[in-house]
Motif scaffolding. Structure first.
Motif, PDB file in Angstrom:
ATOM      1  N   GLY A   1      -1.365   9.516 -11.244  1.00 53.41           N
ATOM      2  CA  GLY A   1      -1.596   8.721 -12.453  1.00 53.41           C
ATOM      3  C   GLY A   1      -0.802   7.426 -12.442  1.00 53.41           C
ATOM      4  N   VAL A   2      -1.467   6.333 -12.089  1.00 54.04           N
ATOM      5  CA  VAL A   2      -0.792   5.032 -12.193  1.00 54.04           C
ATOM      6  C   VAL A   2      -1.716   4.092 -12.973  1.00 54.04           C
ATOM      7  N   PRO A   3      -1.156   3.184 -13.784  1.00 56.01           N
ATOM      8  CA  PRO A   3      -2.004   2.295 -14.586  1.00 56.01           C
ATOM      9  C   PRO A   3      -2.733   1.277 -13.711  1.00 56.01           C
ATOM     10  N   ALA A   4      -4.027   1.113 -13.958  1.00 49.25           N
ATOM     11  CA  ALA A   4      -4.815   0.150 -13.196  1.00 49.25           C
ATOM     12  C   ALA A   4      -4.206  -1.245 -13.283  1.00 49.25           C
ATOM     13  N   ALA A   5      -3.626  -1.582 -14.434  1.00 46.38           N
ATOM     14  CA  ALA A   5      -3.057  -2.928 -14.609  1.00 46.38           C
ATOM     15  C   ALA A   5      -1.979  -3.216 -13.562  1.00 46.38           C
TER      16      ALA A   5
ATOM     17  N   LYS B   1       0.835  -1.203   0.000  1.00 49.06           N
ATOM     18  CA  LYS B   1       0.000   0.000   0.000  1.00 49.06           C
ATOM     19  C   LYS B   1       0.868   1.251   0.000  1.00 49.06           C
TER      20      LYS B   1
ATOM     21  N   GLN C   1      -1.811  -6.321  -6.742  1.00 50.67           N
ATOM     22  CA  GLN C   1      -2.833  -6.157  -5.698  1.00 50.67           C
ATOM     23  C   GLN C   1      -2.482  -5.000  -4.763  1.00 50.67           C
ATOM     24  N   TYR C   2      -2.009  -3.924  -5.386  1.00 45.94           N
ATOM     25  CA  TYR C   2      -1.601  -2.751  -4.605  1.00 45.94           C
ATOM     26  C   TYR C   2      -2.805  -1.895  -4.241  1.00 45.94           C
ATOM     27  N   SER C   3      -2.682  -1.124  -3.162  1.00 46.71           N
ATOM     28  CA  SER C   3      -3.710  -0.151  -2.782  1.00 46.71           C
ATOM     29  C   SER C   3      -3.084   1.226  -2.631  1.00 46.71           C
TER      30      SER C   3
ATOM     31  N   LEU D   1      -1.887  -1.902 -10.500  1.00 46.47           N
ATOM     32  CA  LEU D   1      -2.569  -2.153  -9.216  1.00 46.47           C
ATOM     33  C   LEU D   1      -3.128  -3.571  -9.185  1.00 46.47           C
ATOM     34  N   ILE D   2      -3.678  -3.981 -10.315  1.00 41.71           N
ATOM     35  CA  ILE D   2      -4.281  -5.321 -10.395  1.00 41.71           C
ATOM     36  C   ILE D   2      -3.210  -6.398 -10.192  1.00 41.71           C
TER      37      ILE D   2
END
Ligand SMILES: [Zn+2]
Ligand SMILES: [Zn+2]
Length: 337
Positions: free
Chosen positions: A268-272, A256, A278-280, A274-275
């Motif tokens: 601005g970070v790419p959703a991919a 996190k 599994q980051y928050s 985070l996916i």
């Protein structure tokens, strides 16, 4: 009965503070009167004085790291007495009844009121009236000049660390200033492995003194690369817009990044990313009453406090100038003589 007050107030954004005399009215039944002895000077005081968020109204009396002695209690106050030493932080009132208040998350109550702004005047004054629920008794083993910065910088850094980390966590702290140096101390005292992250390599020695086991100079791409995938939790205490992708790269899976420094730009970070990891990305707002009490006890037990320079309230404009020019200690604490 009214009480005369002498304060240092801003009359317009960015101007030196001037002495302002005013009167406080009757104490409400749920309030206490505090004779202010010490007041920390926080970066967000400057933001309010300068109207950085566009919500300030003038004259403005800032100061939300208040220590003083209770000199009167309202008729319904039963847990504080005259003569007791108390502290007040950025939050001074909530509804105390909603689901958040009832579950120890009063800092996110929709009725939250702040110690400065919204018609309230803060600790750059010799007397304040505040709701007794937000006047916290200060443990005897904490000196007033040490305790003052705990009320904002302390709780703001302690709350997310206690919420999101354990002694097993690898904790990173971005920025080694008022909040950051306390965050290093808290995380180290909780038994975590602590990494200080700063643009300035000359802060490495200080960071180690505050308990950091590792130091990453964020200006050095090689050091960032070597620290990749090493942290479970990163607390960002800076208000600058950083390249957050660099910091996402420092996380271990399920890691996190928590923001307590209010950078203004979008993150601005790419959703991919985070996916996949599994980051928050999370935020944290000061702290609840329960966490503030816990933080004060923890600080007393582990003898944790801010590195401060104590100056008389009459020198407040000089202290503010030094903060603006970057020539400031970790925390200024102003004293009312
Ligand atoms: Zn503050
Ligand atoms: Zn509430």
């Amino acid at each position: 009965m009214t009480v005369p007050v002498r304060a240092y107030a801003a009359t317009s954004p960015g101007r030196p503070l001037e002495i302002l005399n005013y009167e406080l009215g009757d104490l409400h039944p749920d309030e206490v009167r505090i004779e202010v002895s010490h007041s920390g000077l926080c970066r967000s005081d400057l933001d309010a004085l300068d109207d950085r968020l566009g919500t300030s109204s003038y004259p403005l009396v800032a100061g939300h790291e208040i220590i003083g002695q209770v000199s009167a209690v309202g008729s319904s106050v039963t847990h504080l007495r005259v003569g007791q030493r108390v502290g007040v932080g950025p939050i001074c009132n909530t509804c105390l009844n909603c689901e958040y208040c009832a579950s120890g998350r009063d800092n996110v109550c929709s009725k939250v009121e702040f110690t400065i702004g919204g018609g309230r005047r803060g600790g750059f004054a010799d007397i304040v009236h505040v709701p007794a629920a937000y006047a916290f008794p200060i443990p005897d083993s904490l000196g007033s000049e040490n305790a003052a910065p705990l009320l904002c910088a302390g709780i703001t850094s302690y709350a997310p660390i206690s919420r999101h980390t354990t002694s097993e966590s690898h904790v990173g702290v971005i920025g080694i200033g008022g909040l950051g140096h306390l965050a290093l101390k808290f995380a180290a005292a909780r038994g975590s492995e602590v990494t200080a992250i700063s643009t300035s390599p000359r802060k490495a020695d200080a960071a180690r003194r505050f308990g950091a086991h590792n130091f990453v100079a964020s200006s050095d791409a090689e050091q960032l690369r070597r620290a990749a995938g090493s942290l479970d939790f990163i607390l960002s205490t800076v208000d600058a817009d950083l390249n957050w992708l660099d910091y996402l790269n420092l996380l271990r899976p399920d890691g996190k990044i928590c923001f307590v420094g209010a950078s203004m730009g979008p993150i601005g970070v790419p959703a991919a990313m985070l996916i996949m990891g599994q980051y928050s990305l999370v935020g944290s707002a000061a702290g609840s009453r329960a966490t503030t009490t816990e933080m004060l006890e923890f600080s007393a037990r582990h003898q944790i406090w801010a590195e401060t320079e104590v100056v008389p309230m009459s020198d407040i404009n000089r202290a503010i100038e030094r903060m603006r020019s970057g020539d400031a200690p970790f925390r200024f604490v102003l004293t009312h003589e």
